[in-house]
Scaffold this active site. Structure first.
Site, PDB file in Angstrom:
ATOM      1  N   THR A  15       1.099  -0.981   0.180  1.00 33.98           N
ATOM      2  CA  THR A  15       0.310  -0.060  -0.044  1.00 33.98           C
ATOM      3  C   THR A  15       0.594   1.467   0.040  1.00 33.98           C
ATOM      4  O   THR A  15       0.872   2.439  -0.661  1.00 33.98           O
ATOM      5  CB  THR A  15      -1.027  -0.407   1.587  1.00 33.98           C
ATOM      6  OG1 THR A  15      -1.271  -1.068   0.871  1.00 33.98           O
ATOM      7  CG2 THR A  15      -1.696   1.167   1.286  1.00 33.98           C
ATOM      8  N   SER A  60       1.819  -7.648  -0.847  1.00 37.76           N
ATOM      9  CA  SER A  60       1.925  -8.777  -0.633  1.00 37.76           C
ATOM     10  C   SER A  60       0.896 -10.075  -1.159  1.00 37.76           C
ATOM     11  O   SER A  60       1.879 -11.282  -0.276  1.00 37.76           O
ATOM     12  CB  SER A  60       2.529  -8.434   0.937  1.00 37.76           C
ATOM     13  OG  SER A  60       1.466  -8.405   1.404  1.00 37.76           O
ATOM     14  N   GLN A 278      -3.747 -21.151  18.827  1.00 39.88           N
ATOM     15  CA  GLN A 278      -3.832 -20.495  17.888  1.00 39.88           C
ATOM     16  C   GLN A 278      -4.894 -19.014  18.933  1.00 39.88           C
ATOM     17  O   GLN A 278      -4.544 -17.790  17.663  1.00 39.88           O
ATOM     18  CB  GLN A 278      -5.501 -20.365  17.957  1.00 39.88           C
ATOM     19  CG  GLN A 278      -5.774 -21.396  16.911  1.00 39.88           C
ATOM     20  CD  GLN A 278      -7.624 -21.979  16.544  1.00 39.88           C
ATOM     21  OE1 GLN A 278      -8.407 -22.056  17.240  1.00 39.88           O
ATOM     22  NE2 GLN A 278      -7.341 -24.159  16.408  1.00 39.88           N
ATOM     23  N   CYS A 279      -4.587 -18.584  19.835  1.00 38.77           N
ATOM     24  CA  CYS A 279      -4.435 -17.437  20.964  1.00 38.77           C
ATOM     25  C   CYS A 279      -3.030 -16.867  20.775  1.00 38.77           C
ATOM     26  O   CYS A 279      -1.877 -17.597  20.257  1.00 38.77           O
ATOM     27  CB  CYS A 279      -3.787 -18.202  22.454  1.00 38.77           C
ATOM     28  SG  CYS A 279      -5.069 -18.584  23.065  1.00 38.77           S
TER      29      CYS A 279
HETATM   30  N1  ASP Z   1      -2.704  -5.317   0.507  1.00 38.37           N
HETATM   31  C1  ASP Z   1      -1.444  -4.461   1.091  1.00 38.37           C
HETATM   32  C2  ASP Z   1      -0.532  -5.715   1.100  1.00 38.37           C
HETATM   33  O1  ASP Z   1       0.140  -6.279   1.674  1.00 38.37           O
HETATM   34  C3  ASP Z   1      -2.230  -4.407   2.254  1.00 38.37           C
HETATM   35  C4  ASP Z   1      -1.218  -3.211   2.686  1.00 38.37           C
HETATM   36  O2  ASP Z   1       0.177  -3.044   1.976  1.00 38.37           O
HETATM   37  O3  ASP Z   1      -0.990  -2.621   3.204  1.00 38.37           O
HETATM   38  O4  ASP Z   1       0.297  -5.316  -0.085  1.00 38.37           O
END
Ligand code: ASP
Length: 344
Positions: A15, A60, A278-279
């Site tokens: 992002t 990602s 899982q915690c």
């Molecule tokens: N979907 C994006 C990624 O992981 C989310 C981010 O970067 O915050 O590439």
């Protein structure tokens, strides 16, 4: 006047560098120059910055062991040219990448700091600028003994965490990551305060890179109602070498003899089964309840206070690099890169 520190800024996507696609209205990765234009302050940091952009740049969610291998090789090739490395990465799988790199890069003496953002760097309210600038400062920080944080770490919204202790905890808030079972390595306020007692120093041997990862592993999350057929199908997958079993609480699982028989047959075939809770907070202790002791008795291995991200990448790393079964089991039970506190 000491030399300016030099940092290699590696852009994989995420992002932080995204912009809106006018055709769909959705965010997609944008080129690296776009990032640099948004943060002119970088020129005033007094740090020599060079960059490397992956091709293609990705969200990602498309991260893979192939790209981890490329990242590890890139750091290896440039290890003696730079004082530190900053990886710009999407937040969704950042904890997996940080965990994988922590195992792949052994005996680090230089910082490898991952960061990204929740809002693209071109937006007015972005968290990307602060994250990027501080991550670079941390990667460049050194004293007369060398780098202050010679670890793979994630910097995000004022906190620096050991990468293999992190989990993405929020798809909404700026503090997207948390290290539930290990203290922060640093906090950035007016000053960056380093928690040196919790940072790993002084590797005894030379820096080494391990790029082989075994992909025939799976994460099997238990839930009330999971059927024996599902468990059987996963345990009997062809070529499967390791299973991360996500159990309840302190490592508890159903007591049914059928369930135990499947797991025990799988272990007897040479498949390694690792118990992760899982915690998000706390640890596996298979001796605490009878529902855990059964697992211990059939040879399920405790991951103690590991995250799932660290457990699965550790298993990929060990299975990819070691052939002797007993050695893999022995290394699963100890901390290799500070990923677990193995004192039960
Ligand atoms: N979907 C994006 C990624 O992981 C989310 C981010 O970067 O915050 O590439």
């Amino acid at each position: 006047m000491p030399n300016k520190p030099s940092i290699l800024l590696i852009y994989t996507g995420g992002t932080i560098g995204m912009a809106t696609n006018p055709e769909t209205g959705a965010l997609k990765p944008f080129d690296f120059d776009h990032i640099m234009q948004q943060v002119p302050e970088l020129k005033r940091l007094g740090i020599k910055l060079e960059s490397y952009t992956f091709d293609p740049i990705i969200d990602s969610s498309d991260m893979s062991p192939i790209i981890w291998e490329q990242l590890a090789n890139l750091i290896n090739e440039n290890y003696y040219k730079y004082d530190g490395f900053v990886i710009l990465h999407g937040t969704d799988t950042m904890s997996y990448t940080a965990s994988a790199l922590s195992f792949m890069l052994q005996n680090l003496t230089k910082p490898v700091i991952l960061t990204g953002s929740q809002l693209p760097i071109g937006l007015i309210r972005t968290d990307g600028k602060e994250n990027l600038i501080t991550a670079i400062e941390i990667a460049a920080a050194r004293d007369n003994r060398g780098a202050i944080v010679p670890e793979v770490a994630i910097y995000f919204e004022t906190e620096l965490y050991r990468g293999n202790r992190t989990t993405k905890r929020s798809a909404e808030h700026f503090n997207a990551f948390k290290s539930y079972n290990y203290p922060a390595l640093a906090q950035a306020g007016i000053n960056i305060v380093y928690n040196r007692d919790h940072i790993n120093y002084s590797p005894k041997e030379d820096f080494a890179v391990h790029t082989k990862l075994e992909q025939n592993v799976v994460i099997l999350k238990l839930f009330p109602g999971i059927t024996v057929q599902t468990i059987k199908a996963i345990c009997n997958l062809p070529h499967i070498k390791g299973i991360i079993l996500e159990t309840y609480g302190s490592g508890n699982a159903p007591t049914s003899p059928e369930f135990h028989k499947i797991l025990s047959d799988t272990i007897n075939r040479g498949v390694i089964i690792v118990n992760v809770t899982q915690c998000t907070e706390g640890r596996v202790n298979m001796k605490k309840y009878e529902t855990g002791i059964g697992l211990l008795n059939i040879g399920v291995i405790s991951s103690y206070d590991s995250t799932t991200e660290a457990a699965v990448t550790k298993l990929m790393y060990l299975l990819g690099n070691i052939t002797d079964h007993a050695t893999i089991i022995q290394k699963l039970k100890i901390s290799l890169r500070g990923e677990i506190n193995d004192q039960s």
